[in-house]
Enzyme design. Structure first.
Site, mmCIF file in Angstrom:
data_model
loop_
_atom_site.group_PDB
_atom_site.id
_atom_site.type_symbol
_atom_site.label_atom_id
_atom_site.label_comp_id
_atom_site.label_asym_id
_atom_site.label_seq_id
_atom_site.Cartn_x
_atom_site.Cartn_y
_atom_site.Cartn_z
ATOM 1 N N CYS A 269 0.796 -1.237 0.000
ATOM 2 C CA CYS A 269 0.000 0.000 0.000
ATOM 3 C C CYS A 269 0.827 1.285 0.000
ATOM 4 O O CYS A 269 0.608 2.161 -0.846
ATOM 5 C CB CYS A 269 -0.950 0.010 1.195
ATOM 6 S SG CYS A 269 -2.247 -1.210 1.062
HETATM 7 N N1 NAD Z 1 -3.830 -5.548 1.735
HETATM 8 C C1 NAD Z 1 -3.940 -4.406 2.398
HETATM 9 O O1 NAD Z 1 -3.282 -4.177 3.393
HETATM 10 C C2 NAD Z 1 -4.904 -3.337 1.934
HETATM 11 C C3 NAD Z 1 -5.195 -2.276 2.785
HETATM 12 C C4 NAD Z 1 -6.058 -1.285 2.368
HETATM 13 C C5 NAD Z 1 -6.598 -1.363 1.096
HETATM 14 N N2 NAD Z 1 -6.304 -2.412 0.269
HETATM 15 C C6 NAD Z 1 -6.924 -2.454 -1.059
HETATM 16 O O2 NAD Z 1 -7.868 -3.497 -1.086
HETATM 17 C C7 NAD Z 1 -7.908 -4.087 -2.389
HETATM 18 C C8 NAD Z 1 -7.681 -5.587 -2.289
HETATM 19 O O3 NAD Z 1 -6.407 -5.792 -1.722
HETATM 20 P P1 NAD Z 1 -5.919 -7.233 -1.249
HETATM 21 O O4 NAD Z 1 -4.597 -6.999 -0.610
HETATM 22 O O5 NAD Z 1 -6.975 -7.938 -0.482
HETATM 23 O O6 NAD Z 1 -5.722 -7.971 -2.672
HETATM 24 P P2 NAD Z 1 -5.447 -9.525 -2.939
HETATM 25 O O7 NAD Z 1 -4.739 -9.570 -4.233
HETATM 26 O O8 NAD Z 1 -4.829 -10.148 -1.732
HETATM 27 O O9 NAD Z 1 -6.911 -10.154 -3.089
HETATM 28 C C9 NAD Z 1 -7.803 -9.796 -4.102
HETATM 29 C C10 NAD Z 1 -8.747 -10.971 -4.391
HETATM 30 O O10 NAD Z 1 -9.697 -10.551 -5.373
HETATM 31 C C11 NAD Z 1 -9.953 -11.648 -6.264
HETATM 32 N N3 NAD Z 1 -10.559 -11.124 -7.499
HETATM 33 C C12 NAD Z 1 -9.981 -10.510 -8.560
HETATM 34 N N4 NAD Z 1 -10.910 -10.118 -9.443
HETATM 35 C C13 NAD Z 1 -12.103 -10.501 -8.957
HETATM 36 C C14 NAD Z 1 -13.456 -10.393 -9.424
HETATM 37 N N5 NAD Z 1 -13.770 -9.788 -10.555
HETATM 38 N N6 NAD Z 1 -14.422 -10.908 -8.668
HETATM 39 C C15 NAD Z 1 -14.132 -11.519 -7.487
HETATM 40 N N7 NAD Z 1 -12.881 -11.664 -6.993
HETATM 41 C C16 NAD Z 1 -11.885 -11.143 -7.720
HETATM 42 C C17 NAD Z 1 -8.587 -12.306 -6.404
HETATM 43 O O11 NAD Z 1 -8.715 -13.631 -6.855
HETATM 44 C C18 NAD Z 1 -8.055 -12.220 -4.967
HETATM 45 O O12 NAD Z 1 -8.420 -13.338 -4.189
HETATM 46 C C19 NAD Z 1 -6.866 -3.342 -3.222
HETATM 47 O O13 NAD Z 1 -7.471 -2.287 -3.915
HETATM 48 C C20 NAD Z 1 -5.943 -2.775 -2.160
HETATM 49 O O14 NAD Z 1 -5.280 -1.615 -2.583
HETATM 50 C C21 NAD Z 1 -5.480 -3.409 0.678
#
Ligand code: NAD
Length: 447
Positions: A269
């Site tokens: 992030c």
């Molecule tokens: N990880 C963090 O610490 C954090 C913190 C704040 C915000 N975010 C934001 O949250 C969002 C997700 O982050 P994350 O770390 O969980 O990502 P990640 O890559 O760990 O998980 C995302 C999931 O979404 C799934 N996916 C992709 N396209 C899809 C669709 N069309 N329908 C359903 N599932 C789908 C993937 O298979 C995966 O399991 C990002 O935008 C990120 O910037 C993450």
């Protein structure tokens, strides 16, 4: 009252979120593109490294995941989107996964008679929710945002490793709302889920979008300031970044968090949100000079650690360097943009041989650092064996067990660079060649 919530995207953020929602009595239906993830949720076996998730899953009630996205939407009143928004070369975020998810959700909304609320949690740039997602939802569903469905942008300010605590006990909840009805509905959900009655800021969607990336851009600036402070302390006799930070931290305008002065920030992030902030500024004809300087300075922090190693070892070619910790912080297996991995990669490139150890991130690091010149060890003590130099790069708690004797007996030469002032400075420096980031380096400045 909302009873059933669906969540699209069950990754590092989405998986703990479904567990938290289900633990508060909601019926939760998860949907993900990845069948292995759906299986993991249904079997309640985490496929991500997140402390407390396995234990929470043992207690949750009505949680399931499905491959049928329409079922998920049609059988819930609210859908959260928590899919990736990867960074692009120019610093912006791609919304292709969010758009794919929104298209699927819209199909479900089309088939429904009742009102549905869509909540975008994924990080996006200002303008994306109303400029791209709302028109897409309206086009595919054939319905109108407002009377037929609601749309909120509600990002999480969560840190990996403490996702569950941060979700249940947030400092603040941010809701960007398409209209008061959607914001009120979402507020109601947070009020039942959050344990600490947090302040809830409800605003227009574009303010929420800007607030999300601003917060991380601000924190990266603070970390970078602290890193510069540490560098200064190393140059003044008696300099102690800990003492200076402690003082600054007591000031209520500043606060102690993220002021430790150590390695460059990393992870999935901070770097990208800061770069996106700078990118967004340009799109509205503005220069985010602080964010740009922060980014450059963060790069410098990695380079400076490599320079410190070189200063002590001279040529690093052929030397064995032990790296303790590879993840971007403790309690996660994520190595994305990790300073430890960046520094390791640079040393490898300069011909060093590495032995590395991390309690959770070894396999992920292997994918980046490769096999050539790197020994992946299974304990801290094994990592130290025959090394010419050691870098304590990620302050995992288990490293606290290491004593000077472990370095003295294990290493070829006991030389330690402690990037986090993690070990007892007096105890270590009395017995071995010990340097800590943020403490006066004395003669070591000259190299
Ligand atoms: N990880 C963090 O610490 C954090 C913190 C704040 C915000 N975010 C934001 O949250 C969002 C997700 O982050 P994350 O770390 O969980 O990502 P990640 O890559 O760990 O998980 C995302 C999931 O979404 C799934 N996916 C992709 N396209 C899809 C669709 N069309 N329908 C359903 N599932 C789908 C993937 O298979 C995966 O399991 C990002 O935008 C990120 O910037 C993450």
């Amino acid at each position: 009252m909302t009873k059933t919530i669906s969540v699209f995207g069950l990754g590092k953020l989405g998986f703990p979120i479904v567990a938290c929602l289900a633990s508060k009595g909601y019926r939760v239906i998860g949907y993900d593109l990845n069948p292995a993830t759906i299986k993991a949720v249904n079997e309640r076996q985490p496929n991500i490294h997140e402390p407390g998730l396995a234990e929470l899953l043992e207690k949750v009630g009505d949680l399931s995941a499905t491959v049928d996205y329409r079922y998920a939407v049609e059988n819930s009143e609210v859908t959260f989107i928590v899919v990736p928004t990867p960074s692009q070369a120019d610093g912006s975020f791609s919304t292709k996964y969010v758009e794919a998810a929104a298209g699927q959700i819209a199909e479900g909304i089309k088939a429904k008679r009742a009102y549905h609320l869509v909540v975008l949690t994924s990080t996006v740039l200002p303008g994306a929710t109303e400029g791209r997602i709302k028109p897409l939802l309206e086009k595919v569903s054939g319905k109108k945002c407002g009377p037929d469905f609601g749309l909120c942008y509600s990002p999480e300010f969560i840190a990996l490793g403490t996702v569950i605590r941060d979700f249940l006990y947030p400092d603040v909840i941010l809701i960007g709302e398409s209209d008061p009805k959607s914001g009120k509905l979402l507020s109601g959900i947070y009020q039942t889920v959050c344990q600490n009655n947090p302040p809830i800021v409800r605003t227009a969607i574009q303010n929420a979008e800007l607030a999300k990336i601003s917060l991380n851009a601000y924190v990266t600036m603070k970390i970078t300031f602290a890193n510069t402070l540490a560098e200064l302390c190393e140059r003044i006799p008696g300099g102690d970044a800990e003492a200076v930070s402690r003082l600054l931290g007591f000031d209520s305008r500043i606060g102690r968090k993220y002021l430790s002065g150590a390695l460059a920030y990393g992870g999935p992030c901070f770097p990208r949100d800061n770069q996106a902030f700078a990118f967004f500024a340009k799109t509205v004809d503005c220069e985010a000079r602080l964010a740009e300087a922060t980014d450059r300075e963060n790069e410098h922090q990695n380079e400076r650690i490599v320079a410190l190693v070189r200063q002590r070892l001279g040529e690093v070619k052929g030397k064995r360097i032990a790296v303790l910790g590879l993840t971007y912080k403790p309690e996660t297996d994520v190595i994305e943009e990790s300073a430890a991995v960046r520094i390791s990669g640079a040393l490898l490139q300069q011909g060093a041989r590495l032995s590395v150890y991390d309690p959770a991130g070894l396999e992920n690091a292997r994918k980046v650092l490769g096999e050539k010149g790197v020994i992946y060890t299974t304990s801290a003590k094994a990592c130290l064996k025959d090394a010419d130099y050691c870098i304590l790069a990620t302050p995992w708690n288990e490293f606290k067990n290491l004593k000077p004797a472990d370095f003295i007996s294990g290493m070829k030469k006991p030389v330690l660079l402690d990037c986090w002032r993690f070990f007892d400075s007096d105890g270590f420096s009395e017995q071995m060649d010990y340097t800590a980031i943020g403490f006066y380096r004395g003669d070591k400045n000259e190299g």
